[in-house]
Design a protein around this motif. Structure first.
Motif: not given
Ligand code: 7RM
Length: 651
Positions: A525, A555, A558, A561, A583, A595, A597-598
């Protein structure tokens, strides 16, 4: 991955070295020839450019999978990076040019840096640190970070640098695994105008780290004496760096280290929940980083070399500190974010400091592309003469953009493949020698033997397969700290007799390598390695979570992700608030880089009959692809249900 492969296969552009660059380059075709003739002699020749206290008896002892390089030799890394440069013109040349995020600047000559390192070495000794003891370093990108590493090297202490973006719990786990006696931190570090309260996090970590006897605190915040909001000092345990250094002499003799003595431990994510302490030693590591810096970056006395990596990652160890300083280079170091105060900060730094060589990551290049060409165009980047890329595959568009808009069409690009475990660069072009193809890391560095194998371990001359290393190399990891069984299992068991890198790759008809990325449960990431299991363990520690599966999803910026599929305990209900909470929980447990993303709530996760979560299918769902083979599932209906609800939740 097959789309990616197709795009790369159709890449036809070639860039042969400019004759003007080649005429003056450090690298030559003869390097490849000499290494091919006698690999050990080649590495011995490279080692011979260092200063040894005692010469080695044998170049290599290889009892697979354990290597010893330059057996019987003695040297000191700090003496090689500093002292030996003090007798000539480098004494008064800038070793480190630094700019803090708020714009404060410092320049340290080799003399200055050597003096500070000697004092820091004496300060550590005064606190009782001895050869072989572990020292944890948790600092922002300030000159003291390099000083602390070199001070450890000088006295033979083993450093473990912990990235300043990691949480208190991550610091605690790393400190405990290494049983560090001293922790070096700062009151804070600047990031996007905010102060990251490192000492406060260090305090939390130390509360559960019984091996720590002393903490040294660098005062980073200008004018903060007496202001205790960022650093409460505990009497007897905590010491200000500047006071401690003022109280000791600046005379110190470097410790004569065995070539195989530990230089550092660096924790990196693997496929389990527990990061691995990668062990690097002294003689072989320094040999490889010094040689690769010289030839891959074509380092010359007039250069200003900027590797943008944080000191908390291996790239910062090898190409901010050890490789460049061993070569007597001028290193530029920047503390903060690329978009602070504006999105042109990097270009303003290049212009101000006359940077000539820039080494950064594809994730940064993709962000610069998105921010637009106006930012670099506003600055004079004509000092740049060489560009580098590291950390993840660089897509051909980003490569071309980098070449045109940062390199002004005149700079060679070196795309360098390597890992925390390899210590130094492994697959790379040599500028002035190797023809490059956008998106390919090209060919192995002289003295490195990379081989492509298929699932059965058969060597393939070309095509797609797994990247392995078929011969030991000087900078290779020696073991995993405290867990040699895991070392053997992780790297040497899948293909017996070979080091398995964990990366998938393709080799084309010219023998060029196209790295496709990880084939294990390690995600990349924004150029940072994150283990899916680490994030899953963090999630299941939350009281609402029953089970979690984490996958990487493509992503734009990144590279990958994090997407987390979570099943909740019966006592808890899905909600937007809980998503945010989870998160934040992961960021607190590991650090902001992990952290997700989803977060996606689901009643079930797709499992095989033996109970293994099928991450491949979750990845298909997260990427919006057609579902792959579901026949091995205990309940194939779970996954189609999951896909339907995922798509409705996403909308
Ligand atoms: C130096 C570093 C290692 C992983 C590695 C790869 C990926 C690194 C490249 C790359 C394609 C590159 N160490 N990787 N460099 N992939 N092209 N030039 O990044 O230990 O943090 O990560 O990074 O997957 O296995 S690392």
């Amino acid at each position: 991955m097959s789309d990616q492969l197709d795009t790369l296969l159709s890449e036809q552009r070639r860039f042969s070295p400019a004759s003007t660059f080649a005429a003056d380059a450090n690298g030559t075709p003869a390097l490849y020839e000499s290494a091919a003739r006698d690999r050990e002699a080649f590495w011995a020749e490279q080692a011979g450019t260092l200063e040894w206290i005692r010469p080695w008896d044998r170049v290599l002892d290889w009892t697979p999978p354990h290597a010893k390089w330059f057996v019987g030799g003695k040297l000191n890394v700090a003496a090689n990076c500093l002292d030996r440069h003090l007798t000539g013109p480098l004494r008064n040349t800038a070793a480190l040019v630094w700019e803090g995020e708020p714009g404060d600047r410092r320049v340290l000559t080799y003399w200055d840096l050597a003096r500070e390192v000697r004092r820091a070495a004496n300060a550590l000794k005064q606190l009782g640190v001895r050869k072989g003891d572990r020292v944890a370093i948790y600092l922002p990108m300030v000159p003291e970070a390099a000083m602390a590493m070199l001070a450890c090297a000088r006295i033979g202490a083993v450093h473990s640098v912990i990235f300043g973006g990691f949480s208190a719990e991550s610091v605690r786990d790393r400190v405990n695994d290494a049983k560090a006696r001293v922790l070096i931190t700062a009151d804070g570090g600047y990031r996007r105008g905010q102060v990251v309260p490192l000492k406060r996090m260090a305090d939390q970590a130390m509360a559960e780290a019984p091996s720590i006897e002393h903490c040294i605190v660098v005062q980073r915040r200008p004018g903060s004496p007496g202001d205790e909001s960022f650093a409460t000092m505990k009497e007897g345990r905590d010491h200000w760096w500047h006071r401690l250094l003022d109280s000791v002499s600046s005379e110190s003799e470097p410790e004569a280290m065995d070539a195989e003595d530990l230089l550092f431990i660096l924790y990196t994510s693997g496929t389990t929940g527990k990061p691995k302490g990668i062990v690097h030693t002294t003689g072989g590591y320094l040999t490889q980083v010094a040689a690769t810096t010289k030839y891959v970056f074509d380092l010359k006395p007039a250069d200003v070399f900027w590797c943008t990596a944080d000191i908390g990652w291996v790239t910062g160890h090898s190409y901010v500190v050890y490789g460049p300083l061993a070569n007597g280079a001028t290193v530029f170091m920047y503390e903060g974010a690329p978009d602070w105060p504006e999105r042109d900060r990097f270009w303003s730094l290049v212009e101000t400091h006359g940077v000539t060589i820039l080494y950064t990551a594809p994730t940064a290049i993709r962000a610069f592309m998105k921010w637009g060409t106006d930012h670099p165009a506003r600055h004079d980047l004509s000092t740049l003469r060489l560009l580098g890329s590291v950390g993840e595959p660089i897509n051909p568009e980003a490569w071309m953009w980098y070449q045109a808009h940062i390199g002004g069409g005149r700079c060679p690009i070196v795309d360098t493949w390597w890992q925390t475990e390899t210590g130094g660069i492994m697959i790379t072009p040599l500028p002035g020698v190797t023809t490059t193809k956008p998106g390919s890391a090209t060919i192995p560095f002289p003295g490195i033997v990379a081989e492509l194998v298929n699932d059965a371990g058969t060597v393939l001359p070309q095509g797609g397969g797994f990247l392995t290393l078929a011969a030991p190399w000087p900078g290779m990891l020696r073991t995993i700290y405290g867990d040699d069984a895991r070392y053997q299992e992780t790297y040497w068991s899948r293909f017996p007799g070979r080091y398995f890198a964990g990366d998938g790759a393709k080799v084309d008809e010219d023998g060029y390598w196209w790295i496709l990325g990880r084939v294990d449960d390690v995600l990349n990431v924004a150029g940072h390695r994150i283990g899916t299991m680490e994030v899953e363990s963090a999630l299941v520690e939350h009281p609402a979570v029953a089970e979690a599966a984490v996958v990487g999803k493509s992503h734009d910026l990144k590279g990958q992700a994090l997407a987390a599929f979570v099943t909740l305990k019966d006592s808890h209900q899905p909600s937007a608030g809980l998503k945010d909470d989870l998160k934040a929980h992961v960021a607190q447990k590991i650090g902001a880089i992990a952290r997700p993303d989803d977060i996606f709530f689901s009643a079930d996760l797709p499992k095989t009959r033996s109970g293994k979560i099928m991450r491949r299918l979750l990845k298909d769902i997260a990427e919006g692809r057609a579902l792959g083979d579901t026949t091995t599932l205990a309940d194939p209906a779970v996954v189609s249900r999951l896909k339907d609800t995922y798509e409705s939740q996403e909308a």
